[in-house]
Design an enzyme around this catalytic site. Structure first.
Site, PDB file in Angstrom:
ATOM      1  N   CYS A   2      -5.166   0.534  -8.654  1.00 29.44           N
ATOM      2  CA  CYS A   2      -4.980  -0.961  -9.551  1.00 29.44           C
ATOM      3  C   CYS A   2      -3.770  -0.840 -10.278  1.00 29.44           C
ATOM      4  O   CYS A   2      -3.328   0.264 -10.274  1.00 29.44           O
ATOM      5  CB  CYS A   2      -6.202  -1.504 -10.070  1.00 29.44           C
ATOM      6  N   ARG A  27       0.039  -2.392  -5.737  1.00 31.21           N
ATOM      7  CA  ARG A  27      -1.058  -1.335  -6.067  1.00 31.21           C
ATOM      8  C   ARG A  27      -2.390  -1.930  -5.527  1.00 31.21           C
ATOM      9  O   ARG A  27      -3.480  -1.039  -5.644  1.00 31.21           O
ATOM     10  CB  ARG A  27      -1.113  -0.985  -7.420  1.00 31.21           C
ATOM     11  N   TRP A  74      -7.581  -3.286  -6.578  1.00 34.06           N
ATOM     12  CA  TRP A  74      -7.776  -2.622  -5.182  1.00 34.06           C
ATOM     13  C   TRP A  74      -9.254  -2.122  -5.257  1.00 34.06           C
ATOM     14  O   TRP A  74      -9.347  -1.190  -6.018  1.00 34.06           O
ATOM     15  CB  TRP A  74      -6.834  -1.824  -4.739  1.00 34.06           C
ATOM     16  N   ASN A  98      -7.470   1.679 -14.275  1.00 27.82           N
ATOM     17  CA  ASN A  98      -7.236   1.830 -12.981  1.00 27.82           C
ATOM     18  C   ASN A  98      -7.534   3.528 -12.900  1.00 27.82           C
ATOM     19  O   ASN A  98      -7.299   4.389 -13.752  1.00 27.82           O
ATOM     20  CB  ASN A  98      -5.477   1.920 -12.776  1.00 27.82           C
ATOM     21  N   GLY A  99      -8.392   3.623 -11.893  1.00 27.38           N
ATOM     22  CA  GLY A  99      -8.924   4.871 -11.843  1.00 27.38           C
ATOM     23  C   GLY A  99     -10.628   4.718 -11.335  1.00 27.38           C
ATOM     24  O   GLY A  99     -11.053   3.939 -10.873  1.00 27.38           O
ATOM     25  N   GLU A 483       5.831   7.822  13.175  1.00 26.56           N
ATOM     26  CA  GLU A 483       6.328   6.815  11.979  1.00 26.56           C
ATOM     27  C   GLU A 483       6.424   5.447  12.476  1.00 26.56           C
ATOM     28  O   GLU A 483       6.253   4.657  11.937  1.00 26.56           O
ATOM     29  CB  GLU A 483       7.345   7.419  11.180  1.00 26.56           C
ATOM     30  N   LYS A 487       4.462   2.023  11.345  1.00 29.13           N
ATOM     31  CA  LYS A 487       5.037   0.928  10.697  1.00 29.13           C
ATOM     32  C   LYS A 487       4.743  -0.127  11.485  1.00 29.13           C
ATOM     33  O   LYS A 487       4.088  -1.154  10.666  1.00 29.13           O
ATOM     34  CB  LYS A 487       6.575   1.080  10.645  1.00 29.13           C
ATOM     35  N   GLU A 490       0.939  -0.853  10.381  1.00 26.98           N
ATOM     36  CA  GLU A 490       0.583  -1.234   9.154  1.00 26.98           C
ATOM     37  C   GLU A 490       0.864  -2.547   8.718  1.00 26.98           C
ATOM     38  O   GLU A 490       0.122  -3.280   8.213  1.00 26.98           O
ATOM     39  CB  GLU A 490       1.602  -0.308   8.162  1.00 26.98           C
ATOM     40  N   HIS A 506      -1.115  13.760  29.375  1.00 29.12           N
ATOM     41  CA  HIS A 506      -2.458  14.295  29.164  1.00 29.12           C
ATOM     42  C   HIS A 506      -3.295  13.188  28.536  1.00 29.12           C
ATOM     43  O   HIS A 506      -4.259  13.538  27.814  1.00 29.12           O
ATOM     44  CB  HIS A 506      -2.211  15.542  28.372  1.00 29.12           C
ATOM     45  N   LYS A 605      -0.043   0.689  -2.167  1.00 31.70           N
ATOM     46  CA  LYS A 605       1.164   1.456  -1.989  1.00 31.70           C
ATOM     47  C   LYS A 605       0.713   2.737  -2.441  1.00 31.70           C
ATOM     48  O   LYS A 605       1.321   3.872  -2.253  1.00 31.70           O
ATOM     49  CB  LYS A 605       2.248   0.780  -2.906  1.00 31.70           C
TER      50      LYS A 605
HETATM   51  C1  G6P Z   1      -0.005   4.710   1.097  1.00 33.14           C
HETATM   52  C2  G6P Z   1       1.006   4.025   1.264  1.00 33.14           C
HETATM   53  C3  G6P Z   1       2.053   4.661   2.518  1.00 33.14           C
HETATM   54  C4  G6P Z   1       2.500   5.909   1.879  1.00 33.14           C
HETATM   55  C5  G6P Z   1       1.142   7.028   1.699  1.00 33.14           C
HETATM   56  C6  G6P Z   1       1.342   8.150   0.828  1.00 33.14           C
HETATM   57  O1  G6P Z   1      -0.699   4.905   2.121  1.00 33.14           O
HETATM   58  O2  G6P Z   1       0.657   2.700   1.998  1.00 33.14           O
HETATM   59  O3  G6P Z   1       3.122   4.009   2.623  1.00 33.14           O
HETATM   60  O4  G6P Z   1       3.263   6.855   2.925  1.00 33.14           O
HETATM   61  O5  G6P Z   1       0.359   6.171   0.713  1.00 33.14           O
HETATM   62  O6  G6P Z   1       2.129   7.804  -0.422  1.00 33.14           O
HETATM   63  P1  G6P Z   1       3.102   8.890  -1.133  1.00 33.14           P
HETATM   64  O7  G6P Z   1       3.328   8.005  -2.473  1.00 33.14           O
HETATM   65  O8  G6P Z   1       2.327  10.037  -1.363  1.00 33.14           O
HETATM   66  O9  G6P Z   1       4.307   9.177  -0.406  1.00 33.14           O
END
Ligand code: G6P
Length: 610
Positions: A2, A27, A74, A98-99, A483, A487, A490, A506, A605
């Site tokens: 959070c 967050r 969150w 947060n935690g 990647e 993207k 997501e 395959h 994030k």
């Molecule tokens: C979350 C974010 C991603 C990120 C991942 C790892 O899933 O939504 O965008 O790549 O965490 O985060 P970090 O801060 O360790 O790169």
């Protein structure tokens, strides 16, 4: 996972808290709330949904006062509801957290047995009750928080306000991030630096096991046991504007276009163009250390894991070292064998991802040397590491990572080249070529962004109804395919798969028909010809083919339905170029679909849960 923010000063707290929460909303965004002390009582306003819902609630019930705390959630314990939203109140106490408090069930049972009425399903409310119990036993707020935390196990960054001590907040931290901001006659706390940047650049990053008393004239920091601590004040050179949208529709779009600048900053002062080397003083790895390394482990999650896969390629190719990539969560789920001389590189934008942090700690306990590649200064992973290389991408607000990904690639290439040079694994001539290539990267990236903007927008329009999209690549283009697919998933919620081009036959080839766009990475490198064969196989099955190819590749133009072009470049630098049209494509699909691009559903994030 959070966001928390707190304020003690002379101004009205609520607008400052809401502004801080807006910067922290990445967050978590299930619900949000504020608690403000009006000099007599603490009043709380909470709302389910995004921050705008809280703002509406605040119009109906304004909060007046100059001390307050705010939270964006969150959900981890307890469903999304107003009752479970923070701040949580018990008696005279309001708490944000947060935690995760691991022993909350046992503490809850004890409190309820003594008559406490716990109204939410959260672990956080337990802290409020513990502190209230201690206050009622006659302790002051600081002592009450201290003895409450002695009973608590788990991860926390908390801020506590009490009716009895109006112009004061007590904050404490273990495993979750907490930053203090020092203003003129006002003091702040928050989960990260950008939340506080518009108000001050003088910050203190709290360490685990520390508690701070915040008043309008500053902070007093001590260990949880009460030993005083002299804090290190950092002056942060990120400008507040870096955390604004600056005219772009979304942070993600702004961050995509910021990549040339992010790479310039990440490279600044680190390239030795004369000697074809990297200035690695900050890395904390001497020439002797670099020679002693036997094997490299790259640990990361999500997008950073894709960067790690390309990092493996750099370490194998340039430094000729065995290199292994691990999803941090899976590394921890095994019983990894660490050998003397193992070097672990933990890669994390936030520097706080719990799985990456714990995996790096595990490796360190078993004798590995740990280097961190992180974007957020003073975050947990670089703090626990033996050395660090910061990407200098500036704050990344969009949940889907873009500029931090390319900055990580750049940092990994620098690190691999630094090690390769110390081990004499790469010739001076090749190293010089690479260094020159890196110096030109920002310029090439600008060209690709401008050159593919229109095309990716028109592709997004044409593919808007596609239900599946395939991304194919070989060698370093394989992680780029992963990647690109990530993207799209997501932010647009379209099913997308990234595949190693050679693996297509395959399995995934069965998915291809005329409704499936297939995006094939065929930039001119040593893998291009083989990948072109895979492109032809996909075309033969009726797929709608988009090639990401090097300018002037006539064969790609003839075979593919559309071509996104990148300029000719060193093959080790191509991933930093080929990812750009894929980021733009995902962005435009999502924007045209009208999803919440910067805060996609169910994601966050910074993931500080396992
Ligand atoms: C979350 C974010 C991603 C990120 C991942 C790892 O899933 O939504 O965008 O790549 O965490 O985060 P970090 O801060 O360790 O790169």
């Amino acid at each position: 996972m959070c966001g928390i923010v707190g304020y003690v000063g002379k101004q009205e707290a609520a607008p400052i808290l809401v502004d801080g929460l807006r910067r922290l909303e990445y967050r978590g965004y299930d619900s949000a709330g504020l608690a403000v002390h009006d000099g007599q009582k603490i009043k709380v306003v909470r709302a389910v949904g995004k921050l705008r819902e809280l703002e509406k609630a605040l119009v109906a019930s304004p909060l007046i006062g100059t001390t307050g705390i705010g939270h964006t959630r969150w959900a981890t314990h307890g469903r999304v509801s107003e009752t479970n939203a923070h701040p949580h109140v018990a008696g005279d106490v309001a708490v944000i957290h947060n935690g995760i408090i691991e022993n909350h069930m046992a503490l809850r049972a004890q409190l309820e047995a003594k008559g406490a009425r716990v109204v939410s399903d959260t672990d956080t409310e337990i802290i409020a009750h513990l502190v209230d119990e201690q206050l009622r036993a006659g302790k002051d707020l600081e002592a009450a928080v201290r003895s409450s935390l002695a009973q608590v196990e788990g991860a926390y960054a908390i801020a506590v306000s009490s009716v009895k001590e109006p112009a004061k907040l007590i904050v404490a931290k273990n495993a979750s991030p907490l930053v203090l901001g020092l203003g003129e006659g006002e003091t702040f706390c928050g989960s990260d630096i950008p939340a506080l940047l518009p108000y001050t650049t003088r910050m203190i990053v709290l360490d685990d096991g520390q508690l701070a008393v915040l008043t309008h004239d500053g902070v007093r920091i001590s260990t949880l046991a009460g030993a005083p601590i002299e804090p290190a004040i950092r002056v942060i050179d990120w400008s507040p504007v870096m955390a604004e949208k600056s005219g772009y529709k979304h942070f993600m779009l702004k961050e995509i276009f910021e990549q040339p600048r992010a790479i310039e900053d990440t490279l600044r002062g680190r390239l030795d163009r004369e000697r074809g080397d990297i200035d690695g003083a900050e890395i904390g790895l001497s020439a002797e250390d670099a020679k002693r390394v036997g094997r490299v482990y790259l640990l990361a999650c999500g997008t950073s894991h894709h960067a790690a896969m390309i990092g493996r390629h750099y370490f194998e190719k340039l430094a000729r070292m065995p290199a292994t990539v691990e999803l941090a969560s899976e590394f921890r789920a095994r019983d990894p064998v660490i050998l003397p001389g193992d070097l672990v590189i933990a890669i994390s934008q936030s520097g706080e991802t719990l799985d990456t942090l714990m995996a790096a700690k595990l490796a360190k306990e078993r004798g590995a040397r740990v280097l961190a590649i992180a974007n957020v200064m003073g975050s947990a992973i670089p703090r626990m590491a033996d050395g660090e290389l910061y990407t200098r991408a500036g704050p990344e607000i969009g949940v889907a990572s873009t500029k931090c990904f390319t900055a990580q690639l750049c940092a990994l290439l620098m690190l691999a080249l630094y090690v390769a040079r110390r081990r004499d694994a790469v010739s001076a001539e090749r190293a010089r070529e690479l260094v020159e290539g890196m110096a030109r990267l920002p310029h090439l990236m600008r060209d690709v962004l401008q050159g593919t903007r229109q095309l990716t927008l028109s592709l997004a329009r044409r593919h808007l109804d596609a239900r599946d999209v395939l991304f194919l690549g070989r060698g370093p283009s394989f992680p780029i395919a992963l990647e690109g697919a990530l993207k799209l998933k997501e932010i647009s919620y379209v099913h997308a798969e990234g595949y190693a081009a050679g693996e297509m036959k395959h399995g995934p080839i069965a998915l291809i028909d005329s409704n499936v766009p297939v995006i094939v990475l065929v930039p001119r490198d040593e893998f291009r010809d083989k990948s072109m064969s895979n492109l032809q196989e996909a075309k033969a099955r009726g797929g709608v083919i988009v090639a990401i190819a090097t300018e002037g590749d006539e064969e790609a133009r003839t075979l593919a339905d559309e071509v996104g072009e990148v300029p000719p470049a060193d093959s080790d630098l191509l991933p930093l170029l080929t990812i750009l049209p894929l980021q733009l494509y995902a962005y435009y699909v999502a924007d045209l679909k009208g999803t919440d691009v910067d805060q996609p559903r169910n994601l966050a994030k910074t993931v500080t849960v396992e």
